[in-house]
Design an enzyme around this catalytic site. Structure first.
Site, PDB file in Angstrom:
ATOM      1  CB  THR A  10     -12.403   3.470  -1.006  1.00  0.00           C
ATOM      2  OG1 THR A  10     -13.223   4.629  -1.067  1.00  0.00           O
ATOM      3  CG2 THR A  10     -11.018   3.864  -0.578  1.00  0.00           C
ATOM      4  CE  LYS A 102     -14.643  -1.767   9.133  1.00  0.00           C
ATOM      5  NZ  LYS A 102     -13.749  -0.720   8.772  1.00  0.00           N
ATOM      6  CE  LYS A 202     -11.180  -1.735  11.838  1.00  0.00           C
ATOM      7  NZ  LYS A 202     -10.769  -0.332  11.756  1.00  0.00           N
TER       8      LYS A 202
HETATM    9  N1  HSE Z   1     -13.106   3.667   9.681  1.00  0.00           N
HETATM   10  C1  HSE Z   1     -12.033   2.746   9.798  1.00  0.00           C
HETATM   11  C2  HSE Z   1     -10.900   3.449  10.538  1.00  0.00           C
HETATM   12  C3  HSE Z   1     -11.585   2.291   8.428  1.00  0.00           C
HETATM   13  O1  HSE Z   1     -10.921   4.669  10.680  1.00  0.00           O
HETATM   14  O2  HSE Z   1      -9.995   2.758  10.997  1.00  0.00           O
HETATM   15  C4  HSE Z   1     -10.708   1.068   8.447  1.00  0.00           C
HETATM   16  O3  HSE Z   1     -11.314  -0.044   9.031  1.00  0.00           O
END
Ligand code: HSE
Length: 425
Positions: A10, A102, A202
């Site tokens: 992706t 991340k 994050k």
């Molecule tokens: N799984 C993550 C989200 C994708 O839903 O934010 C982006 O980091």
């Protein structure tokens, strides 16, 4: 500048597409033709979302990280095993690395960034936090004059999508999660999304850039959204709040708080109106005041936008080798979670008997907790009252002591639900 891309899924496919679609603008900005010369994939025969005719594609990712013709490696595989070895290999081969990973940065960033600095190459990761929103560059560059007072963000799109659908359509948690997976929002392991681990990764990165300290992933207190019920969502709505899954980093009395948890936010706050898969980060600086950054937190081209911006920075030479953008890192003690002061929402299921509410508030008062508002929704068929309470701002440890005591009473019929409330003023 020759680019080697590891992973053409992706995000990797999005990077190739955006570089192709915006070729002339990117050339005008950088004065350089960017060529993706080498690519590594898990399986050459898998279908891809991008044109890959001009890329030398292999299933041996290390051959790209070791290739002397490659100047910059884009690590878009994810995870912390092979991806880590590949990043180390590329850095040791004096290549710049850009990653959207991340988990890798949050757990191994201290070591990887130190290695990159030693080797005089860049390791950039704007795409790792909040997808396409340039939040790391904003903190590092645009807000560099400020003492950061607060970072509070909706930084997991999957979680926000689930909470929004539960609130607006009364949908069931599991059902919405399945849809988020089908739409490609969720992590390979969706417990990372719903249990707050992705948001914690994050947040740890945001905190290091905002406050100039080493990454301390183990100090992020993390709670997901899997225990949020439809009843919590409708109580919150009735009390004029929206439930959002927030990552919060703030320095209070010289101590760093890093916490990820569901949070009731007043409906009037902009963050409360960030819905669906969108992300937003509120940053308060002592000079600038509150600032808000909103945008797509996931998705092929949005994430590619951040990856390519890092590439443009490397080509233009506008980025430094400073770890997290700080010449000197600062040691900041972390706050004991019990000492965090917060307003709380409590949901209780109690037998409908005279004096029950008085008993509950008496125990709260004994622990120095007062009640800001209370609603009792209905008496159900079992003759139980569904009660929601908003407290004043209290120490988490005091709240825990009070709820532990209330929980032992025979009139309490279920585990007391506790959710943070943040007014964000
Ligand atoms: N799984 C993550 C989200 C994708 O839903 O934010 C982006 O980091």
């Amino acid at each position: 500048m020759n680019i080697g891309i590891l992973g053409l899924g992706t995000v990797g496919g999005g990077v190739v597409n955006v570089l192709n679609n915006n070729k002339s603008e990117i050339f005008a900005r950088t004065g350089e033709q960017i060529n993706i010369t080498h690519g590594a994939v898990k399986s050459i025969s898998e279908p891809r979302i991008c044109e890959d005719g001009n890329i030398n594609i292999t299933e041996d990712a290390f051959s790209v990280a070791n290739n002397p013709d490659v100047d910059v490696v884009l690590e878009l595989i994810g995870g912390t095993t092979i991806a880590k070895d590949l990043v180390i290999t590329a850095i040791n081969n004096n290549k710049h690395v850009i990653t959207a990973n991340k988990a890798l940065i949050a757990t191994h960033g201290n070591e990887l960034l130190t290695l990159a600095k030693q080797k005089n190459v860049h390791l950039l990761f704007e795409a790792a936090v909040a997808g396409g929103i340039p939040i790391l560059k904003s903190l590092e560059q645009g807000l560099s004059a400020n003492k950061i007072e607060l970072v509070a963000g909706i930084i997991n799109g999957t979680g926000n999508f689930i909470l929004t659908e539960m609130r607006d359509k009364g949908r069931d948690f599991t059902d919405v999660l399945k849809e988020a997976q089908a739409l490609g929002y969720a992590e390979a392991d969706p417990t990372f999304d719903v249990e707050g681990i992705d948001a914690a990764h994050k947040l740890a990165i945001l905190a290091s850039i905002a406050y100039g300290c080493e990454l301390q992933m183990d100090k992020v207190s993390t709670e997901g959204i899997s225990d949020i019920s439809g009843e919590d969502v409708s109580f919150a709505t009735e009390l004029n709040y929206s439930i959002k899954h927030l990552g919060i980093a703030k320095k209070v009395n010289g101590e760093l708080q890093m916490r990820v948890h569901p949070t009731l936010i007043p409906k009037t706050q902009l963050l409360a109106n960030v819905d669906g898969v969108m992300n937003a980060v509120l940053v308060k600086g002592n000079a600038v005041g509150p600032t808000l950054y909103y945008g797509a937190g996931a998705g092929a081209e949005a994430t590619a936008s951040a990856v390519i911006a890092d590439l443009v920075d490397i080509i233009k030479g506008t980025v430094s080798h400073d770890v997290f953008g700080w010449k000197q890192l600062i040691e900041i003690p972390s706050c004991n979670p019990g000492n965090v002061e917060s307003v709380f929402y409590l949901r209780l299921l109690a037998a409908d008997k005279p004096g029950v509410l008085a008993d509950i508030t008496a125990i709260l008062a004994k622990h120095n907790i007062s009640v800001e508002s209370v609603i009792q929704k209905q008496i159900d068929q079992q003759n139980n009252a569904h009660i929601a309470i908003i407290t004043n701002s209290v120490k988490t440890a005091d709240l825990q002591a009070a709820t532990t005591e209330i929980q032992t009473h025979e009139f309490i019929q279920d585990t007391i639900k506790i959710i943070h409330v943040e007014n964000l003023d």
